[in-house]
Design a protein around this motif. Structure first.
Motif, mmCIF file in Angstrom:
data_model
loop_
_atom_site.group_PDB
_atom_site.id
_atom_site.type_symbol
_atom_site.label_atom_id
_atom_site.label_comp_id
_atom_site.label_asym_id
_atom_site.label_seq_id
_atom_site.Cartn_x
_atom_site.Cartn_y
_atom_site.Cartn_z
ATOM 1 N N MET A 39 0.874 -1.158 -0.126
ATOM 2 C CA MET A 39 -0.045 -0.108 -0.123
ATOM 3 C C MET A 39 0.933 1.157 0.061
ATOM 4 N N ARG A 40 1.810 1.317 0.682
ATOM 5 C CA ARG A 40 2.693 2.398 0.970
ATOM 6 C C ARG A 40 3.424 2.472 -0.546
ATOM 7 N N TYR A 41 3.856 1.936 -1.079
ATOM 8 C CA TYR A 41 4.481 2.188 -2.394
ATOM 9 C C TYR A 41 3.492 2.735 -3.583
ATOM 10 N N GLY A 42 2.298 2.057 -3.516
ATOM 11 C CA GLY A 42 1.258 2.717 -4.353
ATOM 12 C C GLY A 42 0.936 3.871 -4.081
ATOM 13 N N VAL A 43 0.638 4.263 -2.782
ATOM 14 C CA VAL A 43 0.602 5.902 -1.958
ATOM 15 C C VAL A 43 1.719 6.432 -2.778
ATOM 16 N N SER A 44 3.113 6.345 -2.360
ATOM 17 C CA SER A 44 4.082 7.154 -2.842
ATOM 18 C C SER A 44 4.153 7.116 -4.354
ATOM 19 N N LEU A 45 4.036 6.292 -5.220
ATOM 20 C CA LEU A 45 4.124 6.489 -6.441
ATOM 21 C C LEU A 45 2.980 7.521 -7.120
ATOM 22 N N ALA A 46 1.699 7.241 -6.585
ATOM 23 C CA ALA A 46 0.720 7.885 -7.049
ATOM 24 C C ALA A 46 0.937 9.411 -6.720
ATOM 25 N N GLU B 224 -16.520 -8.112 4.656
ATOM 26 C CA GLU B 224 -15.161 -7.884 5.550
ATOM 27 C C GLU B 224 -14.030 -7.454 4.734
ATOM 28 N N ALA B 225 -13.796 -7.911 3.644
ATOM 29 C CA ALA B 225 -12.771 -7.626 2.701
ATOM 30 C C ALA B 225 -12.866 -6.155 2.296
ATOM 31 N N LYS B 226 -14.285 -5.725 2.091
ATOM 32 C CA LYS B 226 -14.302 -4.197 1.643
ATOM 33 C C LYS B 226 -13.958 -3.409 3.062
ATOM 34 N N LYS B 227 -14.538 -3.946 4.045
ATOM 35 C CA LYS B 227 -14.223 -2.769 5.199
ATOM 36 C C LYS B 227 -12.637 -3.054 5.527
ATOM 37 N N ASN B 228 -12.065 -4.045 5.509
ATOM 38 C CA ASN B 228 -10.434 -3.991 5.872
ATOM 39 C C ASN B 228 -9.634 -3.264 4.668
ATOM 40 N N LEU B 229 -10.332 -3.405 3.636
ATOM 41 C CA LEU B 229 -9.466 -2.467 2.383
ATOM 42 C C LEU B 229 -9.632 -1.094 2.587
ATOM 43 N N THR B 230 -10.948 -0.522 2.988
ATOM 44 C CA THR B 230 -11.102 0.707 3.550
ATOM 45 C C THR B 230 -10.344 1.273 4.724
ATOM 46 N N LYS B 231 -10.241 0.339 5.518
ATOM 47 C CA LYS B 231 -9.447 0.679 6.789
ATOM 48 C C LYS B 231 -8.096 0.807 6.391
ATOM 49 N N VAL B 232 -7.421 0.145 5.476
ATOM 50 C CA VAL B 232 -6.131 0.162 5.302
ATOM 51 C C VAL B 232 -5.785 1.229 4.319
ATOM 52 N N ILE B 233 -6.503 1.800 3.670
ATOM 53 C CA ILE B 233 -6.422 3.019 2.936
ATOM 54 C C ILE B 233 -6.470 4.046 3.707
ATOM 55 N N ARG B 234 -7.431 4.158 4.729
ATOM 56 C CA ARG B 234 -7.419 5.223 5.459
ATOM 57 C C ARG B 234 -5.980 5.356 6.631
ATOM 58 N N ALA B 235 -5.890 4.158 6.908
ATOM 59 C CA ALA B 235 -4.570 4.046 7.805
ATOM 60 C C ALA B 235 -3.236 4.656 7.018
ATOM 61 N N GLU B 236 -3.066 4.713 5.907
ATOM 62 C CA GLU B 236 -2.034 5.258 4.889
ATOM 63 C C GLU B 236 -2.089 6.663 4.611
ATOM 64 N N ALA B 237 -3.202 7.339 5.222
ATOM 65 C CA ALA B 237 -3.463 8.677 5.249
ATOM 66 C C ALA B 237 -3.334 9.308 3.817
#
Length: 130
Positions: free
Chosen positions: A1-8, A47-60
């Motif tokens: 996730m961090r690499y994707g955010v950084s590159l984007a 549950e997968a959708k909920k976890n995905l949203t949580k991960v994205i929010r955690a990456e600010a």
């Protein structure tokens, strides 16, 4: 996730985050009166959708355009379809050694993706275990 955010952020791009739910045994065809495989599968997707949203929010990722997708199906086909539909030009995936069980259930997914994707692929290695 961090690499994707950084590159984007660096390239002012939209980040498309995809989670593919794959049931190698099939949700239908189970004639078991005490178990609702279909309902369980729907709960897993939720549950997968909920976890995905949580991960994205955690990456600010505030301010970064992010599209979250949860799809069902054969992983290689689903990923390829999303790459084409969303006009993805770089696919980031975790680089990991597939276990024997993963190989039995899903085949060699990373190898097959590398051969079949119409875009470049960056395999991101996790931290080495010590």
């Amino acid at each position: 996730m961090r690499y994707g955010v950084s590159l984007a952020r660096k390239y002012d791009a939209e980040l498309v985050v995809l989670h593919v739910e794959h049931d190698p045994f099939g949700a239908s065809g189970w004639n078991l009166p005490f178990l609702s495989v279909d309902e369980e599968y729907k709960a897993i997707l939720k549950e997968a959708k909920k976890n995905l949203t949580k991960v994205i929010r955690a990456e600010a990722v505030s301010g970064l355009p992010v599209k979250e997708l949860v799809r069902e199906g054969e992983p290689i086909d689903v990923i390829r379809n999303v790459v084409v539909e969303e006009k993805v030009d770089l696919l980031l995936m975790p680089a990991h050694e597939e276990t024997r069980l993963e190989h039995l259930l899903f085949g060699r997914i990373n190898d097959a993706l590398i051969r079949r994707m119409p875009c470049s692929i960056l395999l991101v290695k996790q931290k080495a275990e010590t």
